[in-house]
Enzyme design. Structure first.
Site, short mmCIF file in Angstrom:
data_model
loop_
_atom_site.label_atom_id
_atom_site.label_comp_id
_atom_site.label_asym_id
_atom_site.label_seq_id
_atom_site.Cartn_x
_atom_site.Cartn_y
_atom_site.Cartn_z
N ARG A 74 0.82 -1.23 0.00
CA ARG A 74 0.00 0.00 0.00
C ARG A 74 0.85 1.27 0.00
NH1 ARG A 74 -2.89 -2.31 4.18
NH2 ARG A 74 -2.64 -0.48 5.51
N TYR A 130 -0.05 4.32 -2.37
CA TYR A 130 -0.28 5.70 -1.92
C TYR A 130 0.66 6.67 -2.64
CZ TYR A 130 -2.75 3.32 1.88
OH TYR A 130 -3.59 2.51 2.61
N TYR A 164 -13.42 10.42 0.88
CA TYR A 164 -14.58 10.25 1.75
C TYR A 164 -14.16 10.57 3.19
CZ TYR A 164 -13.05 5.80 3.76
OH TYR A 164 -12.36 4.83 4.44
C1 LIG Z 1 -8.31 4.74 5.91
S1 LIG Z 1 -9.46 5.09 7.14
C2 LIG Z 1 -10.26 6.47 6.43
C3 LIG Z 1 -11.08 7.28 7.38
C4 LIG Z 1 -11.69 8.50 6.75
N1 LIG Z 1 -10.67 9.39 6.29
C5 LIG Z 1 -12.61 9.24 7.71
O1 LIG Z 1 -12.41 10.44 7.91
O2 LIG Z 1 -13.54 8.66 8.22
C6 LIG Z 1 -10.54 3.72 6.90
C7 LIG Z 1 -11.13 3.30 8.21
O3 LIG Z 1 -12.06 4.29 8.63
C8 LIG Z 1 -13.14 3.69 9.31
N2 LIG Z 1 -14.36 3.90 8.52
C9 LIG Z 1 -14.45 4.21 7.23
N3 LIG Z 1 -15.75 4.28 6.86
C10 LIG Z 1 -16.46 4.00 7.95
C11 LIG Z 1 -17.85 3.89 8.23
N4 LIG Z 1 -18.76 4.08 7.29
N5 LIG Z 1 -18.22 3.56 9.48
C12 LIG Z 1 -17.32 3.35 10.46
N6 LIG Z 1 -16.01 3.44 10.26
C13 LIG Z 1 -15.59 3.75 9.03
C14 LIG Z 1 -12.81 2.19 9.39
O4 LIG Z 1 -12.10 1.95 10.59
C15 LIG Z 1 -11.93 2.02 8.19
O5 LIG Z 1 -11.11 0.87 8.28
#
Ligand SMILES: C[S@@+](CC[C@H](N)C(=O)[O-])C[C@H]1O[C@@H](n2cnc3c(N)ncnc32)[C@H](O)[C@@H]1O
Lengths: 92, 272
Positions: B65, B69, B91
Site C-alpha cells: 500500500r 499511496y 470520503y
Molecule cells: C483509511 S481510514 C479512512 C477514514 C476517513 N478518512 C474518515 O475520515 O472517516 C478507513 C477506516 O475508517 C473507518 N471507517 C471508514 N468508513 C467507515 C464507516 N462508514 N463507518 C465506520 N467506520 C468507518 C474504518 O475503521 C476504516 O477501516
C-alpha cells in the site's frame, strides 16, 4: 446527475423526508424505476446497485499505513520486501 | 498559470456531510481525483465535475500500500505541476487516518505549489453521534489497529479505545485487503491483557448512503475473532475500569488553592 443518485442525495439532505409518509410520497413522484423504488423502500443497497449499469467498483478503503516515515514517502521504486524489512527494522 | 491542490473531505454519508466550500472546490476544479467509499458516492461526484478520476485502480491486492499511496500522490501532483487547478476528494475527512492527502500537500509545498486541506465529517464524528459517545467524558484514544499491535502502547482502559482498519489487523505485508482469524486472535490476546474476555465491544459502521442501516453490533471481546468485519468497520472498546484519582496531583492543586485563598484574604494596603 443520475436520477437514483439524485434521490439518495435528496434523502440525505432534506429533513422533511425523515417522515415516512413524506418519504413514500417523494418516492412515488421521483423519476426512478419501480425496481429502484422497491430497493430504496427495502433499504437494500446491493439491490439498488444492481439497477445502475455503470456503478463504479470500490476496491479498497485503506488510506493509512501502520507505520510511516519520510523515507517511505519517497520509496516508490523499492520492492515490497525491501520496504517492509526496512519498516520492521525501524519499528522493533 | 500555476497549478494548485485542495484536498477536501466529502463526509461519510453521501450528500449529507459535504461542506459548501468542499462542494465549491470540486465544482470549480479542472481535475478532481476521487477516493470514495462506495460506487454511489463516486457517481455522485462525477456529476459535480467534468473531469473526475478515481484513484481506486491504483489499489491491488498483493501490492504494498505504500507504493499505492505514492502512486496516487504522483498522479495528483502531475496535474498540479501541469498548472491545473486540482481537487483531491476523499470520503470522510481527508486527513483523518488518511495519509495520501498529507503526503500530497507536503510534497506540493516542497515544490512551492499551493496546497491546502478542507476538513470533512469523518467516521469518528459519526461514531460520536450514532453511539452517543462524548470523547470528553472519559477520554478517548484512537489507533490504526495494526499500529496498535506492532508497537508497545500505554493502554488506558478507563478511556474509550477506538481501533481503525480492524479488518486489516496485524498485516505486516501492507498488501492484504483483510486478515483472518489467526491475526485477530493475536489482537484479542493483546486486548485481553487489559480487558476481561466478556467485555462488551462495538463493531461500528456509519451509513454510507441514506438507505444504509448504521451498524452498532455489541459483542464480547472474545467473539471478535469470528466476527464479520468489513473494510469500513471500526472497533469501539468502551472503558472497563473507572478513572482512578491522581492523589498526588490533587494534593498539589489543593495546596495551591489554599495559598490562593490565604493571599486573597490578606488585608489590602494601598498607598495614599
Ligand atoms: C483509511 S481510514 C479512512 C477514514 C476517513 N478518512 C474518515 O475520515 O472517516 C478507513 C477506516 O475508517 C473507518 N471507517 C471508514 N468508513 C467507515 C464507516 N462508514 N463507518 C465506520 N467506520 C468507518 C474504518 O475503521 C476504516 O477501516
Amino acid at each position: 446527475m443520475n436520477k437514483v443518485i439524485q434521490v439518495l442525495e435528496t434523502m440525505a439532505t432534506d429533513a422533511y423526508l425523515v417522515n415516512k409518509e413524506n418519504m413514500t410520497t417523494f418516492l412515488t413522484t421521483a423519476e426512478i424505476t419501480t425496481e429502484q423504488q422497491q430497493a430504496i423502500t427495502e433499504k437494500n443497497a446491493d439491490k439498488l446497485a444492481e439497477t445502475i449499469a455503470d456503478l463504479p467498483k470500490i476496491i479498497s478503503y485503506s488510506q493509512v499505513l501502520p507505520t510511516e516515515d519520510d523515507q517511505q514517502e519517497d520509496d516508490n521504486q523499492e520492492s515490497d520486501n525491501e520496504s517492509i524489512n526496512k519498516l520492521l527494522a525501524s519499528s522493533f | 498559470m500555476s497549478g494548485s491542490l485542495v484536498c477536501v473531505g466529502t463526509g461519510v454519508t453521501l450528500g449529507a456531510h459535504i461542506s459548501p466550500i468542499a462542494r465549491s472546490h470540486i465544482e470549480q476544479a479542472e481535475v478532481v481525483f476521487s477516493l470514495m467509499a462506495n460506487g454511489f458516492a463516486e457517481k455522485w461526484l462525477e456529476a459535480m465535475s467534468n473531469d473526475v478520476r478515481s484513484l481506486q485502480p491504483f489499489y491491488q491486492e498483493g501490492k504494498n500500500r505504500n507504493i499505492t499511496y505514492n502512486e496516487m500522490v504522483e498522479a495528483i501532483l502531475t496535474e498540479v505541476r501541469a498548472g491545473k487547478k486540482v481537487v483531491a476528494a476523499f470520503y470522510g475527512h481527508p486527513g483523518v487516518f488518511a495519509c495520501i492527502s498529507h503526503r500530497a500537500i507536503k510534497k506540493a509545498k516542497i515544490e512551492e505549489l499551493p496546497a491546502t486541506m478542507e476538513p470533512g465529517i469523518s467516521a469518528e464524528d459519526c461514531l460520536y453521534a450514532d453511539l452517543g459517545i462524548d470523547p470528553g467524558r472519559t477520554g478517548c484514544s484512537h489507533f490504526e489497529t495494526s499500529q496498535f499491535m506492532f508497537y508497545k502502547r500505554n493502554i488506558d482502559n478507563s478511556a474509550f479505545l477506538i481501533l481503525w482498519q480492524v479488518a486489516l489487523a496485524g498485516d505486516q505485508s501492507f498488501a492484504k485487503f483483510s486478515t483472518g482469524r489467526a491475526y485477530r486472535q493475536v489482537l484479542v490476546d493483546l486486548l485481553l491483557e487489559h480487558y476481561p474476555s466478556d467485555h462488551q465491544v462495538i463493531l461500528y459502521q456509519a451509513k454510507g448512503i441514506a438507505i444504509d442501516t448504521m451498524r452498532a453490533d455489541k459483542i464480547h471481546l472474545s467473539e471478535l475473532i469470528d466476527a464479520e468485519l468489513f473494510m469500513h468497520t471500526t472497533l469501539v472498546i468502551p472503558p472497563s475500569e473507572k478513572m482512578q484519582p491522581n492523589d498526588k496531583v490533587l494534593a498539589l492543586l489543593a495546596d495551591i488553592d489554599k495559598r490562593e485563598v490565604k493571599q486573597n484574604n490578606r488585608p489590602k494596603f494601598s498607598l495614599v
